[in-house]
Design a protein around this motif. Structure first.
Motif, PDB file in Angstrom:
ATOM      1  N   UNK A 188      35.979  44.055  28.112  1.00 33.24           N
ATOM      2  CA  UNK A 188      35.942  44.527  29.510  1.00 33.24           C
ATOM      3  C   UNK A 188      37.156  44.001  30.268  1.00 33.24           C
ATOM      4  N   UNK A 189      37.735  44.854  31.121  1.00 34.08           N
ATOM      5  CA  UNK A 189      38.928  44.436  31.875  1.00 34.08           C
ATOM      6  C   UNK A 189      38.563  43.390  32.926  1.00 34.08           C
ATOM      7  N   UNK A 190      39.468  42.447  33.147  1.00 35.15           N
ATOM      8  CA  UNK A 190      39.285  41.482  34.240  1.00 35.15           C
ATOM      9  C   UNK A 190      40.021  42.064  35.443  1.00 35.15           C
ATOM     10  N   UNK A 191      39.280  42.830  36.230  1.00 33.33           N
ATOM     11  CA  UNK A 191      39.938  43.655  37.255  1.00 33.33           C
ATOM     12  C   UNK A 191      40.733  42.859  38.276  1.00 33.33           C
TER      13      UNK A 191
ATOM     14  N   UNK B 178      47.623  47.074  25.671  1.00 31.68           N
ATOM     15  CA  UNK B 178      48.730  46.984  26.633  1.00 31.68           C
ATOM     16  C   UNK B 178      48.281  46.569  28.041  1.00 31.68           C
ATOM     17  N   UNK B 179      47.171  45.902  28.138  1.00 31.99           N
ATOM     18  CA  UNK B 179      46.699  45.450  29.460  1.00 31.99           C
ATOM     19  C   UNK B 179      47.602  44.347  29.986  1.00 31.99           C
ATOM     20  N   UNK B 180      47.913  44.441  31.243  1.00 29.01           N
ATOM     21  CA  UNK B 180      48.939  43.592  31.844  1.00 29.01           C
ATOM     22  C   UNK B 180      48.279  42.771  32.949  1.00 29.01           C
ATOM     23  N   UNK B 181      47.994  41.521  32.691  1.00 32.02           N
ATOM     24  CA  UNK B 181      47.398  40.658  33.713  1.00 32.02           C
ATOM     25  C   UNK B 181      48.501  39.867  34.412  1.00 32.02           C
ATOM     26  N   UNK B 182      48.429  39.846  35.743  1.00 26.83           N
ATOM     27  CA  UNK B 182      49.504  39.206  36.494  1.00 26.83           C
ATOM     28  C   UNK B 182      49.006  37.985  37.268  1.00 26.83           C
ATOM     29  N   UNK B 183      49.970  37.128  37.591  1.00 29.86           N
ATOM     30  CA  UNK B 183      49.700  35.897  38.348  1.00 29.86           C
ATOM     31  C   UNK B 183      48.497  35.144  37.767  1.00 29.86           C
TER      32      UNK B 183
ATOM     33  N   UNK C 168      39.496  35.602  27.978  1.00 27.77           N
ATOM     34  CA  UNK C 168      39.017  35.580  26.586  1.00 27.77           C
ATOM     35  C   UNK C 168      37.575  36.106  26.511  1.00 27.77           C
ATOM     36  N   UNK C 169      36.712  35.564  27.368  1.00 24.61           N
ATOM     37  CA  UNK C 169      35.297  35.936  27.233  1.00 24.61           C
ATOM     38  C   UNK C 169      35.039  37.383  27.652  1.00 24.61           C
ATOM     39  N   UNK C 170      35.703  37.826  28.695  1.00 27.22           N
ATOM     40  CA  UNK C 170      35.461  39.197  29.151  1.00 27.22           C
ATOM     41  C   UNK C 170      36.257  40.214  28.327  1.00 27.22           C
TER      42      UNK C 170
END
Ligand code: SF4
Length: 511
Positions: free
Chosen positions: A68-71, A45-50, A60-62
Motif C-alpha cells: 500500500x502506498x504511503x500517501x 517506481x514510487x517516489x517518496x520525498x522528504x 517498509x510495513x505499509x
C-alpha cells in the motif's frame, strides 16, 4: 540523514526476514534536492520525498509488506494538488532529458556491475576493438558536443588537435574543479556516476594517444573523491583501466590530483600549474594545453559533464545526439537551480529550452509566490537576465548575445525583493577573493570596482560613480590576463544595463 535512512531500512528488512527479496541501494543525487532525502521503490517506481528516518517503519510495513502506498510521503503537484507517486509523472522531470545525468539516482555508484548493466564500458570496448581513433573523433565532432565547462569549444576538435601533435607522452585531464557559487553539477555526476567519466577519459586517451589520465578535483569534495577511488579500483580489477585494457594492448591509467578549491584553477593553464605543484596562476595562450600542457606535454582538458556525455554519444550515435538541442548547441545542459526558486535542484534539459520552462515548469516558480526579477547564469563570470528574456531559448550563443553566458551551468534566481546592486557586489566580492593577483587590472581594478559598489550600497555614492563603474569594467575586461578577470565585471555591467534605476535609487536616496 540518508545514511541513517539506509541503515534503518536495512535493519528492518533484515528483522522481517526480507533480505533475500528486498535490496537497499544508496544511489547518487536524483536532482530533486528540494524534496530530499528521496526513497524510490522499484519496480513500481514510487517516489517518496522528504523522507526522515522515522518514516522507515511505515514505508517498509505499509508499502513493502502490504503493497500500500504511503500517501503522505508522495510528492504533491503544487499546481493541482494531485498526489504523484511516479517520478516520470512529475513536472520536475517531464521536460528533462538525461544524458550526463543518465545514471544519477539509478545506480549504486560504488558498484561497477550496476554501471555495466546500463551499457557501461560498452562504448570503450567498441572503440578499442572496432574503431580507429579517427573514427571515434569524427563521431564526437559530428555530434556537435561542446565543452560544458563554460568555454563551449567543440570537444571533437579539441581531441583532434591534441591527437595531431606529435609526442610520445600525452595526458588526458578531467577538470573537476567546480567553483561557481551555487554550482554542483560535476560533484553530482562524480558522486552518482563516476564510471561514466573514467570510461570517457579512457576513450579520449585512446583517441589522442595518451596512456595517462588525471582527475583534478577539489579536496572539498570528499564523497566524490571516495567514489572516484572506488570506481578506479573496480575498473582496474575488471581490466577496464590499466595495462592491456580488454586484451587490446591499450594502456590507460587514471590518478587523482587534489586542488585546494581555488576558482581560478578551473582555467586550464592554472589547473595544469596547480597539478604540477606550482602556484595556480594562468599563463598566456598560446601555447594551448593541447600543444604544451601538463609537464610540457600535449594535454587534453575536458570537464566532468563533457566527459559524461561521451559514452552515451558513442553508444547512441552522433546523429541521435545532434538531433537534440539547437543549431549550434547540441545535446543537453545540466543546470544547478538555486536561489529564490521552489524546486532547488539539479536539472538536465535540451539546449533551446526556454528560461520560462526552466524557472516555472521545472523549477516550480518563485518561492512564496513572489515576482521573478532576474536570473544569474554563468556564475560570477556571467550576467543577469531579466523577465524580458524568459522566452529566450537557452544555448551558448543566445546567452552570450543577451549579455550573459552559459558558464558551467549555475543558475541563481532572484525575486522582487533582491537588490541587484548587492547581487553585483556579492559576485565581485567572490571574484576578488578568488583572483590569483597576477595581473593588475584584475587584482587592483576589481578592488576599485568593489569599493565603488560598497560606497553605493552604503548610500554614499554619487551619480558619476555609476559611469566610473562602467568605464573601469570595460578596462578590466579588455586588459585582464585570463578569463576570470576578463569576465569579472560582467555582473556589474549587466546589472547596470538592466537595473540602472536601482543604482540611481541608492545614490539619490542615500541608502
Ligand atoms: Fe590572476 Fe585575475 Fe590576472 Fe586571471 S585575470 S591572471 S585571475 S589576476
Amino acid at each position: 540523514e540518508s545514511d541513517e535512512i539506509k541503515k534503518r531500512l536495512n535493519q528492518l528488512i533484515h528483522d522481517l526476514g526480507l533480505a533475500d527479496e528486498v535490496q537497499v541501494v544508496l544511489t547518487g543525487c536524483f536532482g530533486f534536492c528540494e524534496k530530499g532525502p528521496i526513497v524510490k521503490v522499484l519496480p513500481d517506481n514510487t517516489f517518496y520525498v522528504q523522507v526522515t528516518p522515522n518514516d522507515v517503519v511505515e514505508i517498509v510495513e505499509e508499502h513493502i509488506v502490504k503493497g500500500r502506498l504511503v500517501k503522505r510521503l508522495l510528492y504533491t503537484d503544487p499546481t493541482n494538488d494531485e498526489q504523484i507517486s511516479d517520478s516520470k509523472g512529475m513536472d520536475f522531470y517531464k521536460k528533462q532529458i538525461r544524458i550526463a545525468l543518465k545514471n544519477c539516482g539509478f545506480i549504486n555508484p560504488e558498484n561497477i556491475d550496476e554501471y555495466i548493466a546500463r551499457d557501461g564500458y560498452q562504448a570503450l570496448g567498441k572503440c578499442l576493438s572496432e574503431r580507429t581513433p579517427e573514427e571515434v573523433i569524427k563521431e564526437v565532432k559530428d555530434s556537435g558536443l561542446r565543452g560544458r565547462g563554460g568555454g563551449g569549444f567543440p570537444t571533437g576538435l579539441k581531441w583532434e588537435i591534441t591527437k595531431n601533435v606529435e609526442n610520445d607522452q600525452k595526458y588526458v585531464v578531467c577538470n573537476a574543479d567546480e567553483g561557481d557559487p551555487g554550482a554542483f553539477m560535476d560533484r553530482s555526476i562524480l558522486e552518482g556516476d563516476p564510471h561514466s567519466v573514467l570510461e570517457a577519459m579512457a576513450i579520449c586517451g585512446y583517441c589522442i594517444g595518451a596512456d595517462k589520465g588525471l582527475v583534478y578535483i577539489r579536496a572539498e569534495y570528499p564523497l566524490a573523491i571516495q567514489r572516484l577511488k572506488i570506481a578506479i579500483k573496480q575498473a582496474e580489477e575488471y581490466g577496464l583501466i590499466g595495462d592491456d585494457i580488454l586484451g587490446t594492448g591499450f594502456n590507460f591509467h587514471i590518478e587523482l590530483r587534489y586542488g585546494a578549491g581555488a576558482f581560478v584553477c578551473g582555467e586550464e593553464t592554472a589547473l595544469i600549474h596547480s597539478m604540477e605543484g606550482l602556484r595556480g596562476e594562468p599563463t598566456f595562450k598560446p601555447p594551448f594545453p593541447s600543444v604544451s600542457g601538463y609537464m610540457g606535454k600535449p594535454t587534453n582538458v575536458n570537464n566532468v559533464e563533457t566527459f559524461a556525455n561521451i559514452p552515451v554519444i558513442l553508444n547512441k550515435g552522433a546523429e541521435w545526439f545532434s538531433k537534440i538541442g539547437t543549431e549550434k548547441s547540441k545535446g543537453t545542459k545540466v543546470f544547478a537551480l538555486a536561489g529564490k526558486i521552489n524546486n532547488v535542484g539539479l536539472i538536465e534539459v535540451p539546449m533551446g529550452t526556454t528560461l520560462r520552462e526552466v524557472i516555472y515548469d521545472i523549477g516550480g516558480g518563485i518561492k512564496d509566490g513572489k515576482e521573478f526579477k532576474a536570473v544569474q547564469t554563468g556564475g560570477p563570470s556571467g550576467g543577469c537576465l531579466t523577465k524580458d528574456f524568459l522566452d529566450l531559448p537557452i544555448d551558448y550563443d543566445n546567452l552570450l548575445a543577451s549579455g550573459s553566458m552559459m558558464g558551467s551551468g549555475g543558475m541563481i534566481v532572484m525575486d522582487e525583493n533582491d537588490c541587484m546592486v548587492s547581487i553585483a557586489k556579492f559576485y565581485l566580492d567572490f571574484t576578488l577573493e578568488e583572483s590569483c593577483g597576477k595581473c593588475t587590472p584584475c587584482r587592483v581594478g576589481n578592488k576599485r570596482l568593489y569599493e565603488l559598489l560598497d560606497k553605493i550600497t552604503q548610500g554614499k555614492g554619487e551619480e558619476q560613480d555609476i559611469e566610473k563603474l562602467k568605464e573601469l569594467s570595460v578596462v578590466i575586461k579588455d586588459t585582464a590576463l585570463c578569463g576570470l578577470g576578463q569576465t569579472s565585471p560582467n555582473p556589474v555591467l549587466s546589472t547596470i544595463k538592466n537595473f540602472e534605476d536601482e543604482y540611481k535609487a541608492h545614490v539619490l536616496d542615500g541608502k
